[in-house]
Scaffold this active site. Structure first.
Site, short mmCIF file in Angstrom:
data_model
loop_
_atom_site.label_atom_id
_atom_site.label_comp_id
_atom_site.label_asym_id
_atom_site.label_seq_id
_atom_site.Cartn_x
_atom_site.Cartn_y
_atom_site.Cartn_z
N GLN A 258 63.87 66.94 20.74
CA GLN A 258 63.51 67.97 21.72
C GLN A 258 63.26 69.29 20.98
OE1 GLN A 258 63.08 67.35 25.05
NE2 GLN A 258 62.31 69.45 25.22
N LYS B 275 64.30 62.99 30.87
CA LYS B 275 63.68 61.90 30.11
C LYS B 275 64.61 60.69 30.05
CE LYS B 275 60.86 65.18 27.53
NZ LYS B 275 60.72 66.06 26.39
N ASP C 85 56.76 60.51 20.38
CA ASP C 85 56.37 61.81 20.93
C ASP C 85 55.14 62.37 20.20
OD1 ASP C 85 56.83 63.80 22.83
OD2 ASP C 85 58.08 65.02 21.49
#
Ligand code: NAP
Length: 299
Positions: A100, A56, A123
Site C-alpha cells: 500500500q 481490499k 498491483d
C-alpha cells in the site's frame, strides 16, 4: 432538452470481473488444494491507507482469495521493508503482493517496489511490469489503468487511429494508461501541469482520460461532441476531475464519479491475483485478464 451521454457502469462490470475471479479461485482451489493468497503490506497507520487495505482484504475474502496482512510500524526503514517484500516474494504460499502506498517519508518506494517478484506484482508497480505495459506485452498492469482499458473494451470503444488525450502523467495512472492506449493503436497525447492551453488539446480528443486530482478541471465546453470521457479523478466529496454536469451533455460515453473507474481498480487487483496463483500453481495461464493480451508484441 440537451443530449445526454451513455454512462459507463464500472460498478456492474467490476462485480462481474470479481465474480469471474471468484469462480476461477474456486476452480484453482479444487484442482490444486490451495486457494490464491494476496499479501498486503502497510507501513504506518495512515487512516486512508488502513481503510483501503481493509477494503481490499474484505473483497478478497468474499471472492475466496486468502489474504495475509503485514503491518510495519511507521518507523520501519527501507531495508526492513525490502526484507519483508523479499521474504514474501520467496514464499510459495503467497501468490500476489500489494504494497500500500504512499509508504510515508523516509521510505525509498522504488527500492521497495523492486523487491516484489515480477510474477507476484499484481498491483503492477515494478519496472518490469511497467516495461511490459510499454511494449504491449502480457504482464500485470497497474490496476486503475487496467480497469480503464477493461471499461473501454466493455463499451466496444474502437481505439485504433483515435486521438486519446491523457491528462496526468503519474507513474501509477497517467503514464501507464497512455502506454496501454498506445498499445491499442490510439494516437496518444499526454498533458500535465506544464501543458500550455490544456483546453485546446482536450477539444481535439476522441477519448479523454482525466487523471489529475483537481475537481472539475475538465469542463464540458472542452469536450468534443460524442467523445468518450473517462474520469479517474477522485476528489473529496465524490467529485471527479471532469465537470460531469456539463460534460454529460456533449460526450458520447462518460464514466460517473463514483461508480465509474473507482470500482474497477480492486476488481483488476483480484483478477490479477487469481492469474498469479493460476500461473504459480500450474493451474492456468499467466495474465489471462491482462487488457494488453491481443495487442501487438511489437508495440
Ligand atoms: P498525482 O500523482 O498527483 O498526479 C497528478 C498528475 O496531474 C500529474 O502528472 C500532474 O502534472 C497533473 N496535473 C496537476 N495539475 C494539473 C493541471 N492543472 N493541468 C494538467 N495536469 C495537471 O495523482 P494520481 O495518483 O495520478 O491520481 C490522479 C487522480 O486519480 C486523483 O484524483 C486520485 O485520487 C485518482 N485515482 C483514482 C484511483 C481509482 O482507483 N479510481 C486510483 C489512483 C488515483 P505534473 O506531472 O506536471 O505534476
Amino acid at each position: 432538452m440537451s443530449q445526454t451521454a451513455q454512462l459507463m457502469d464500472g460498478t456492474s462490470l467490476a462485480r462481474r470481473i470479481v465474480e469471474q475471479a471468484a469462480d476461477r479461485a474456486a476452480e484453482i482451489s479444487r484442482r490444486t488444494g490451495t486457494s490464491p493468497c494476496l499479501a498486503t503490506v502497510l507501513v504506518g497507520e495512515d487512516p486512508a491507507s488502513v481503510t483501503y487495505v481493509r477494503m481490499k482484504r474484505s473483497r478478497c475474502a468474499k471472492a475466496g482469495i486468502r489474504s495475509r496482512h503485514i503491518a510495519l510500524p511507521a518507523t520501519a526503514t527501507t531495508a526492513e521493508l525490502v526484507d519483508t517484500l523479499t521474504d514474501l516474494s520467496a514464499d510459495p504460499d503467497v501468490h500476489g503482493i500489494l504494497l500500500q502506498h504512499p509508504c510515508g517519508p523516509g521510505i525509498d518506494e522504488r527500492a521497495a517496489f523492486e523487491a516484489i517478484a515480477p510474477e507476484k506484482d499484481v498491483d503492477g508497480v515494478t519496472m518490469r511490469s511497467f516495461a511490459a505495459m510499454g511494449f504491449g506485452l502480457p504482464g500485470f498492469v497497474s490496476c486503475t489503468p487496467g480497469g480503464i482499458m477493461r471499461l473501454l473494451r466493455e463499451y466496444d470503444v474502437q481505439l485504433p487511429g483515435r486521438h486519446a488525450v491523457v491528462v496526468g502523467r503519474s507513474p501509477i495512472l497517467g503514464k501507464p494508461v497512455g502506454m496501454l492506449l498506445l498499445a491499442a493503436d490510439a494516437t496518444v497525447t499526454y498533458c500535465h501541469s506544464r501543458t500550455a492551453d490544456l483546453s485546446s488539446i482536450v477539444r481535439e480528443a476522441d477519448v479523454v482520460v482525466a487523471a489529475v486530482g483537481r475537481p472539475r478541471l475538465i469542463r464540458g465546453a472542452d469536450i468534443k461532441p460524442g467523445a468518450v470521457v473517462i474520469d479517474a479523478g477522485y476528489n473529496p466529496g465524490n467529485i471527479g476531475d471532469v465537470d460531469f454536469d456539463t460534460a454529460v451533455t456533449r460526450a458520447g460515453l462518460i464514466t460517473p464519479v463514483p461508480g465509474g473507474v473507482g470500482p474497477m481498480t480492486i476488481a483488476v487487483l483480484l483478477a490479477q491475483t487469481v492469474d498469479a496463483a493460476a500461473h504459480q500453481l500450474g493451474a492456468g495461464h499467466w495474465a489471462l485478464s491482462s487488457p494488453t493480451v491481443g495487442a501487438s508484441s511489437r508495440r
